[in-house]
Design a protein around this motif. Structure first.
Motif, short mmCIF file in Angstrom:
data_model
loop_
_atom_site.label_atom_id
_atom_site.label_comp_id
_atom_site.label_asym_id
_atom_site.label_seq_id
_atom_site.Cartn_x
_atom_site.Cartn_y
_atom_site.Cartn_z
N TRP A 81 -33.52 65.33 53.50
CA TRP A 81 -32.96 63.98 53.74
C TRP A 81 -33.64 63.32 54.94
CZ3 TRP A 81 -30.44 60.38 56.65
CH2 TRP A 81 -29.71 59.40 55.97
N LEU A 82 -33.73 64.05 56.05
CA LEU A 82 -34.25 63.45 57.27
C LEU A 82 -35.76 63.23 57.21
CD1 LEU A 82 -32.03 65.44 59.78
CD2 LEU A 82 -31.98 62.95 59.42
N TRP A 155 -35.47 56.05 39.80
CA TRP A 155 -36.26 56.88 38.88
C TRP A 155 -36.90 58.08 39.56
CZ3 TRP A 155 -40.95 56.72 41.11
CH2 TRP A 155 -41.36 55.53 41.73
N GLY A 156 -37.12 58.02 40.87
CA GLY A 156 -37.82 59.10 41.55
C GLY A 156 -37.05 60.39 41.68
N ASP A 180 -33.19 65.86 33.57
CA ASP A 180 -32.12 65.05 32.99
C ASP A 180 -30.99 64.84 34.00
OD1 ASP A 180 -30.93 64.12 30.12
OD2 ASP A 180 -29.35 65.00 31.35
N ALA A 181 -30.59 65.91 34.70
CA ALA A 181 -29.53 65.79 35.70
C ALA A 181 -29.96 64.88 36.84
CB ALA A 181 -29.15 67.17 36.23
N GLY A 182 -31.22 65.03 37.27
CA GLY A 182 -31.72 64.17 38.34
C GLY A 182 -31.69 62.70 37.94
N ALA A 208 -32.38 60.56 47.22
CA ALA A 208 -33.16 60.97 46.05
C ALA A 208 -33.63 62.41 46.18
CB ALA A 208 -34.37 60.05 45.86
N ASN A 209 -34.11 62.78 47.36
CA ASN A 209 -34.60 64.14 47.56
C ASN A 209 -33.46 65.16 47.49
OD1 ASN A 209 -37.67 64.47 48.54
ND2 ASN A 209 -36.93 62.44 49.11
N VAL A 210 -32.33 64.85 48.11
CA VAL A 210 -31.20 65.78 48.07
C VAL A 210 -30.62 65.86 46.66
CG1 VAL A 210 -28.88 66.22 48.95
CG2 VAL A 210 -30.68 65.51 50.52
#
Length: 444
Positions: A81-82, A155-156, A180-182, A208-210
């Motif tokens: 996140w950071l 979308w990322g 799919d979950a993302g 998005a990353n988390v």
């Protein structure tokens, strides 16, 4: 719906089977350059007062993943996140015009944090990074967001999920389930937040990353399924989704080779105009003689015409500010948008003379070109006109080499920091455990 399920399944199988030894050398080199640029601008972002304050407020606990440039290691999720926030902090992160956004920033922080935790090998980490980038870029191609939506955090997420699932060693169906979950965990952010200078725009990348990490862990636990979620979340809810781009040219066209690097600390839509302004300045344009500046551009950049700003981020999304800063300072490095420079009276006065318009002929060139035409009217002389088809740094127009990226980082960081980032990025593929090298980034 069925076509989306099938496309995601195929994409998952491809990502699971990707092997670094099978990747063409040119693609390996380009991913290495993306990694170098991404790590470098993350360090630059980490050194900003706003980012240091964010880290302090977060109070990240101990863990195996580096806070790049921040002097500490922490948990995987906190690092993802950071670091994503730091990477986007100054609008210097790599992007992709066909994806209409930033594949690397959506996924690389999550994959690198997880790789440090797992002690993954260099080849496995690079394969996961490549899978993350390619999936994210393809989802960007497949998604057309509603008018007003910002691409950060939507979308990322699928790319972060794919890369993390690949790193966890999931089979094709598992990677597909993670993707799919993302895709079912997007942020619905409005572009006006960026124009208003609201840093929540940076937080969308952290989310998005988390979320990509969470999706991969769901798939690893067997509680994720591939049911065609992208068509619903990215399609019905956020815009329009066409599954065909997910697999078009899969394994033959590498999207990582088609991105752009940013030499200006500002929204990429402002870059062609900034490039034109710098050319005029180098040609001897006298600032006091300028009566007016017309910037013609494409429709994607049509909303960046504000001539006032009250924060760094708002300035970075103002074409008048960026053009004026380029003409006054001869650069759009982070220093020109810092608190002590942003309100330079010369920049304010010149920005007030800048008018932004959408030109149909330039709009018709999308997506291959993101052009700008700058016309400067001066006292006692004919108008000066320069047209730029794409920003410098685009893969199709003055692409940046490793030397160019190192020179850019050299303007923004001390030599020891540049050397350390370069050594880590260049050596990562050859290590048996990337953890120590990645944790070295915390101390830069």
């Amino acid at each position: 719906m069925t076509s989306t399920v099938e496309a995601v399944a195929r994409l998952g199988t491809w990502a699971a089977g990707l092997r670094w030894s099978d990747v063409p050398d040119t693609v390996r080199d380009r991913l290495g350059l993306v990694l170098l640029d991404s790590l470098g601008v993350t360090v630059v972002g980490a050194r900003q007062a706003e980012q240091r304050a964010l880290v302090a407020a977060w109070r990240p606990g101990p863990g195996p993943a580096p806070l790049v440039g921040a002097g500490a290691t922490t948990t995987v999720e906190a690092a993802a996140w950071l670091n994503a926030n730091a990477m986007a902090r100054l609008e210097l992160d790599e992007g992709h015009k066909y994806a209409k956004g930033h594949p690397a920033a959506h996924a690389l922080p999550a994959v690198l944090a997880l790789a440090a935790d797992l002690g993954a090998s260099g080849p496995e980490t690079m394969s996961a990074l490549l899978a993350a980038y390619e999936v994210a870029a393809r989802f960007g191609r497949a998604t057309t967001l509603r008018t007003g939506a910002h691409p950060h955090g939507s979308w990322g997420v699928a790319g972060a999920a794919a890369g993390c699932a690949r790193l966890l060693g999931l089979p094709g169906e598992g990677v597909a389930a993670a993707i799919d979950a993302g895709a079912g965990l997007p942020v619905a952010g409005h572009f006006a937040s960026a124009l208003d200078g609201n840093p929540v725009r940076d937080a969308w990348l952290g989310a998005a990353n988390v979320s990509g990490l969470a999706a991969a862990r769901m798939a690893a636990a067997g509680v994720a399924r591939n049911t065609g979620t992208p068509s619903l979340s990215l399609g019905d809810v956020l815009g329009r989704f066409e599954p065909a781009p997910l697999t078009d040219g899969l394994g033959t066209r590498w999207d990582v080779q088609l991105g752009y690097f940013k030499r200006h600390a500002s929204c990429s839509f402002t870059h062609p105009a900034a490039d034109a302004a710098l050319l005029m300045r180098a040609d001897g344009l006298t600032l006091d003689a300028i009566e007016g500046v017309l910037v013609e551009t494409h429709s994607l950049a049509g909303g960046l015409g504000r001539t006032s700003w009250d924060s760094r981020l708002a300035a970075l999304f103002s074409t008048p500010f960026v053009v004026a800063a380029a003409l006054v300072h001869g650069t759009v490095d982070p220093a020109v948008s810092a608190d002590d420079q942003r309100d330079d009276p010369r920049v304010r006065a010149l920005a007030a003379k800048v008018v932004l318009r959408v030109a149909p002929d330039l709009d018709a060139r999308l997506p291959d070109e993101r052009a700008a035409r700058v016309t400067v009217r001066t006292l006692g002389g004919p108008p000066k006109v320069i047209e730029v088809p794409n920003p410098v740094g685009d893969a199709a127009y003055h692409p940046m080499t490793e030397g160019d990226v190192l020179a850019l980082l050299g303007r923004l960081l001390d030599p020891d920091a540049v050397r350390a980032v370069h050594e880590v990025a260049a050596g990562l593929a050859g290590t048996t455990d990337v953890g120590p090298d990645l944790r070295r980034l915390a101390e830069i």
